[in-house]
Design an enzyme around this catalytic site. Structure first.
Site, PDB file in Angstrom:
ATOM      1  N   ARG A  35       0.824  -1.224   0.000  1.00  0.00           N
ATOM      2  CA  ARG A  35       0.000   0.000   0.000  1.00  0.00           C
ATOM      3  C   ARG A  35       0.851   1.264   0.000  1.00  0.00           C
ATOM      4  O   ARG A  35       0.456   2.276  -0.575  1.00  0.00           O
ATOM      5  CB  ARG A  35      -0.933  -0.009   1.208  1.00  0.00           C
ATOM      6  CG  ARG A  35      -2.046  -1.016   1.017  1.00  0.00           C
ATOM      7  CD  ARG A  35      -2.895  -1.089   2.244  1.00  0.00           C
ATOM      8  NE  ARG A  35      -4.050  -1.941   2.024  1.00  0.00           N
ATOM      9  CZ  ARG A  35      -4.728  -2.543   2.994  1.00  0.00           C
ATOM     10  NH1 ARG A  35      -4.359  -2.370   4.251  1.00  0.00           N
ATOM     11  NH2 ARG A  35      -5.765  -3.281   2.720  1.00  0.00           N
ATOM     12  N   LYS A 218     -20.003 -17.460   0.381  1.00  0.00           N
ATOM     13  CA  LYS A 218     -21.416 -17.259   0.679  1.00  0.00           C
ATOM     14  C   LYS A 218     -22.194 -16.491  -0.378  1.00  0.00           C
ATOM     15  O   LYS A 218     -21.754 -15.445  -0.849  1.00  0.00           O
ATOM     16  CB  LYS A 218     -21.540 -16.489   1.995  1.00  0.00           C
ATOM     17  CG  LYS A 218     -21.145 -17.351   3.169  1.00  0.00           C
ATOM     18  CD  LYS A 218     -21.386 -16.611   4.455  1.00  0.00           C
ATOM     19  CE  LYS A 218     -21.211 -17.545   5.653  1.00  0.00           C
ATOM     20  NZ  LYS A 218     -21.211 -16.798   6.897  1.00  0.00           N
ATOM     21  N   GLY A 374     -10.660  -9.179  -1.677  1.00  0.00           N
ATOM     22  CA  GLY A 374      -9.816  -9.948  -0.755  1.00  0.00           C
ATOM     23  C   GLY A 374      -9.196 -11.237  -1.243  1.00  0.00           C
ATOM     24  O   GLY A 374      -8.043 -11.264  -1.694  1.00  0.00           O
ATOM     25  N   GLY A 397     -13.307  -4.095   0.340  1.00  0.00           N
ATOM     26  CA  GLY A 397     -14.689  -3.678   0.609  1.00  0.00           C
ATOM     27  C   GLY A 397     -15.161  -2.593  -0.341  1.00  0.00           C
ATOM     28  O   GLY A 397     -16.306  -2.602  -0.813  1.00  0.00           O
TER      29      GLY A 397
HETATM   30  P1  AMP Z   1     -15.396 -14.889   0.271  1.00  0.00           P
HETATM   31  O1  AMP Z   1     -14.787 -14.097   1.384  1.00  0.00           O
HETATM   32  O2  AMP Z   1     -16.875 -14.949   0.297  1.00  0.00           O
HETATM   33  O3  AMP Z   1     -14.832 -14.495  -1.078  1.00  0.00           O
HETATM   34  O4  AMP Z   1     -14.979 -16.404   0.538  1.00  0.00           O
HETATM   35  C1  AMP Z   1     -13.662 -16.853   0.495  1.00  0.00           C
HETATM   36  C2  AMP Z   1     -13.582 -18.198   1.156  1.00  0.00           C
HETATM   37  O5  AMP Z   1     -14.430 -19.105   0.490  1.00  0.00           O
HETATM   38  C3  AMP Z   1     -12.221 -18.808   1.108  1.00  0.00           C
HETATM   39  O6  AMP Z   1     -11.699 -18.863   2.414  1.00  0.00           O
HETATM   40  C4  AMP Z   1     -12.445 -20.201   0.552  1.00  0.00           C
HETATM   41  O7  AMP Z   1     -11.759 -21.222   1.239  1.00  0.00           O
HETATM   42  C5  AMP Z   1     -13.928 -20.385   0.742  1.00  0.00           C
HETATM   43  N1  AMP Z   1     -14.478 -21.395  -0.160  1.00  0.00           N
HETATM   44  C6  AMP Z   1     -14.341 -21.477  -1.495  1.00  0.00           C
HETATM   45  N2  AMP Z   1     -14.933 -22.595  -1.958  1.00  0.00           N
HETATM   46  C7  AMP Z   1     -15.451 -23.239  -0.909  1.00  0.00           C
HETATM   47  C8  AMP Z   1     -16.161 -24.463  -0.751  1.00  0.00           C
HETATM   48  N3  AMP Z   1     -16.465 -25.221  -1.807  1.00  0.00           N
HETATM   49  N4  AMP Z   1     -16.545 -24.836   0.489  1.00  0.00           N
HETATM   50  C9  AMP Z   1     -16.225 -24.045   1.543  1.00  0.00           C
HETATM   51  N5  AMP Z   1     -15.565 -22.893   1.463  1.00  0.00           N
HETATM   52  C10 AMP Z   1     -15.173 -22.490   0.257  1.00  0.00           C
END
Ligand code: AMP
Length: 416
Positions: A35, A218, A374, A397
């Site tokens: 940064r 999610k 992220g 974010g």
């Molecule tokens: P996000 O912050 O929503 O972008 O989520 C990132 C996280 O999603 C990472 O830590 C990944 O390990 C997790 N992730 C990706 N694919 C899967 C999966 N099939 N099952 C559980 N976690 C997952």
């Protein structure tokens, strides 16, 4: 609108909001200076134009002044990278004399803005059992004292530059409120300009086909983005843990895979909306499942809608990567947010790695590729593809809110 390239900095003092929120180790050494490096071109531009610099930033989430979050720890690294000596103001609200004495070419760094609650405009130290009335009064009080805080920062300088994209989604004193003191002398720095240009290349009039790739854990955290992108994209590749909520919504068997049951209806709506808009949603047919959430788990490839009891989807299978490839190869603009599997575990990182590799390949052939948010940024960096895609966004974010179609306060304050 004035830009940093057209503004005449000669003899002027520029107050610049940067994002020096860098990680420090237990000896207060900077462990990742990305940064700081990012802000250097903007800072050098002011100095080269004959201006003086007043640099301001936050560091961490202090509740008040603390040694741990002092910006003095980063002075050495900034001096090295900027090639100039720094003066330091140990209290950002008491820097009048130092600011007044600054000569062209000189640099003053203000102490962590968040040592004051007024920077964020949120009350601190409220008792846990405070009543709604008390909370309201405390909020009003800090909003009132915030006015003086902003005015003080503004009084140090002749012009204002915002170069902190990472906090552009916050309407804080230094990121947004201060801009009104410089109606004709406010502008974006190069980091902000670069981020805005890259995202607008995707959201405004992109070269088509436009494909968005969304992964991560999610559905619930990506709904706003999916809804906004459905209005714009030609293809939407969905991967990672989000897949299984969609598969369940379509009546498939997902075993012990990640699933948000309260998002099943949302998933159905998204699928219906995509169909109505003619957006092609791409999942791929097969996934790598595991018998436990562990790198050492037993693995096998199965259909994504026929996952046996007790097994969970962890990564994309090779046939799914091939399906993605056919879409990616004919896209002209691509946006990627969120990993395509549990990439932190080496045995389940292949879908994410292959995605990064494919993006690098099409970038070399002229496709515009933007990676943001992220974990996907961490993934492309770790896997060595960060300099092989068109743009890697630094603002997690802020980038996500921008993709949701929200006008970011830090951008609005400069533009209006
Ligand atoms: P996000 O912050 O929503 O972008 O989520 C990132 C996280 O999603 C990472 O830590 C990944 O390990 C997790 N992730 C990706 N694919 C899967 C999966 N099939 N099952 C559980 N976690 C997952």
């Amino acid at each position: 609108m004035k830009t940093i390239d057209t503004y005449d900095f000669a003899g002027k003092k520029a107050i610049v909001r940067v994002d020096f929120n860098v990680p420090l180790d237990e000896n207060f050494h900077v462990t990742d200076d990305t940064r700081i490096r990012a802000a250097i071109p903007t800072l050098k531009k002011v100095l080269a134009g004959g201006g003086a610099l007043i640099i301001m930033s936050h560091l961490g989430r202090p509740k008040g002044p603390t040694e741990k979050y002092s910006l003095k720890h980063i002075i050495g690294r900034v001096e090295e990278l900027l090639g100039a000596k720094l003066q330091f103001a140990p209290d950002c609200q008491k820097a009048d004399a130092q600011a007044a004495a600054l000569k062209p070419g000189e640099v003053l760094l203000l102490e962590n803005l968040r040592f004051y609650a007024e920077e964020e405009g949120k009350p601190r130290g409220l008792a846990e059992d405070a009543s709604d009335e008390e909370k309201k009064a405390a909020k009003a009080a800090v909003k009132e004292s915030q006015k003086g805080f902003v005015a003080k920062l503004a009084s140090y300088a002749d012009c204002y530059i915002n170069d902190a994209f990472g906090t552009a989604h916050r309407a804080h004193a230094s990121t947004a409120l201060i801009a009104k003191y410089f109606p004709n002398d406010k502008m974006f720095g190069y980091v902000m300009e670069g981020e805005i240009r890259a995202i607008d290349k995707v959201l405004d009039n992109p070269a088509r086909p436009l494909t968005a790739i969304l992964g991560g854990a999610k559905v619930s955290s990506k709904i706003g983005i999916i809804e906004n992108l459905l209005e714009k994209v030609d293809n939407l590749i969905i991967g990672g843990g989000m897949v299984y909520t969609f598969v369940k919504a379509q009546g498939g068997q997902i075993g012990a895979s990640l699933c948000e049951d309260d998002q099943i209806e949302t998933a159905k709506n998204i699928l219906a909306k995509a169909e109505a808009r003619g957006v092609k949603i791409v999942f791929g047919d097969e996934v790598v499942v595991a018998d436990a959430f562990s790198n050492d788990a037993v693995r096998k490839v199965v259909r994504k809608d026929a996952i046996p009891e007790g097994w969970m989807g962890m990564d994309a299978a090779p046939s799914t990567v091939a399906t993605w490839k056919s879409v990616i190869e004919c896209s002209k603009t691509i946006l990627w947010n969120g990993p395509m599997g549990v990439f932190e575990m080496e045995n389940f990182a292949s879908g994410t790695r292959e995605m990064a590799r494919m993006l690098a390949e099409v970038t070399a052939k002229g496709t515009f590729t933007l990676v943001g948010g992220g974990d996907s940024v961490a993934a492309v960096s770790q896997m060595g593809f960060a300099d092989k895609v068109s743009y890697v966004s630094t603002g997690g974010g802020a980038m996500l809110e921008y993709l949701e179609g929200i006008e970011l306060p830090g951008i609005k304050a400069i533009r209006e």
